[in-house]
Design an enzyme around this catalytic site. Structure first.
Site: not given
Length: 294
Positions: A74, A185
């Site tokens: 992440c 992302c």
């Protein structure tokens, strides 16, 4: 730590499955435990201190289940939690960051779009990364992808609403001369088909999943933690989520052959208590980021 212990992979939700795929492709013998902290997704709208706290809690939970290494799959959690996780140097911790360096290498125009969460774009870690390359003359157009993670978490990767968001965020980059787009992302690689259909070949898309898998392999080899040769089809795989398991199960079934059943767990920020066990142990308001230019 035994070399046949599992590797923990963690994301705020479904996005880290894109990294998990790359890791499984490169390291098929490794056993993996995937944790989606979907109860608190999206991370991009969360305060920095909260992100560090959740990263530490999930890292602790994985250590209690015998993980030998930890992949923070992440970008937002890496930006705000990986330094605290690496304070414990007894296991390898591999983070992710937007692919600024490879984007700078492939861009012909020198104008590069960066689509990431607001929390990633406001982090000191990202600012340092960007500064190293703006000094070389590239121009970076940084855009928070508000609303995209929520859509992907709901299983929506190509609806008219998603296309409208992509057009809102990406079209201005093209108008300013961008020829490369960094997917900052781990959720965003699931949007690649939609981006390519809508914008054609106007942009080179940069995703770092394969690079993360290579870095993990290197760390395991350096620390003598790589899984030994074994018979059979490869390492085991376990999926956990801190919210309803249905969304993760749907995406896992779509991406992974014979995906295991997703288990719902509770990870407390202080004690890291779990409602499930691994069966086989072998707030700051988001700010729009400005255009960054040399």
């Amino acid at each position: 730590m035994p070399s046949n212990a599992p590797i923990g992979v963690f994301d705020s939700g479904l996005g880290g499955l894109s990294v998990l795929q790359a890791v499984r492709a490169r390291l098929p013998r490794e056993s993996l435990i995937y944790v989606a902290d979907s109860r608190y997704a999206p991370y991009g709208e969360r305060p920095d201190a909260f992100l560090e706290q959740r990263s530490l809690a999930i890292g602790r939970w994985l250590r209690e289940r015998g993980a030998k290494a930890f992949v923070v799959a992440c970008n937002t959690a890496t930006a705000h939690g990986v330094a605290a996780l690496r304070a414990d140097d007894s296991w390898p911790v591999v983070g992710v960051e937007p692919g600024i360096k490879p984007a700078a290498a492939v861009s012909r125009s020198g104008v590069i779009g960066v689509l990431a969460t607001a929390a990633t774009l406001r982090s000191a870690r990202f600012a340092d990364l960007l500064a190293r390359h703006t000094a070389q003359g590239q121009r970076f157009l940084c855009q928070p992808g508000h609303g995209l993670v929520e859509r992907i978490e709901g299983g929506d990767v190509d609806s008219p609403e998603v296309i409208a968001l992509l057009d809102k965020y990406i079209a201005p980059m093209l108008a300013q001369g961008a020829d490369t787009l960094v997917l900052g992302c781990t959720h965003y690689p699931f949007l690649i088909p939609a981006i390519e259909r809508h914008f054609g070949t106007a942009l080179t898309l940069v995703d770092t999943g394969a690079a993360i898998a290579r870095q993990l392999q290197r760390r395991l080899e350096v620390d003598d933690l790589a899984a030994p040769p074994a018979s059979g089809d490869g390492g085991s795989l376990h999926f956990f989520t801190t919210a309803n398991a249905d969304a993760l199960q749907t995406m896992a079934d779509r991406l992974i052959v014979d995906a295991p059943r997703v288990q719902t767990i509770e990870i407390d920020a202080t004690t890291a208590l779990a409602a499930g066990e691994v069966a086989d142990q072998s707030a700051q308001a988001p700010q729009s980021a400005p255009v960054v230019a040399p």
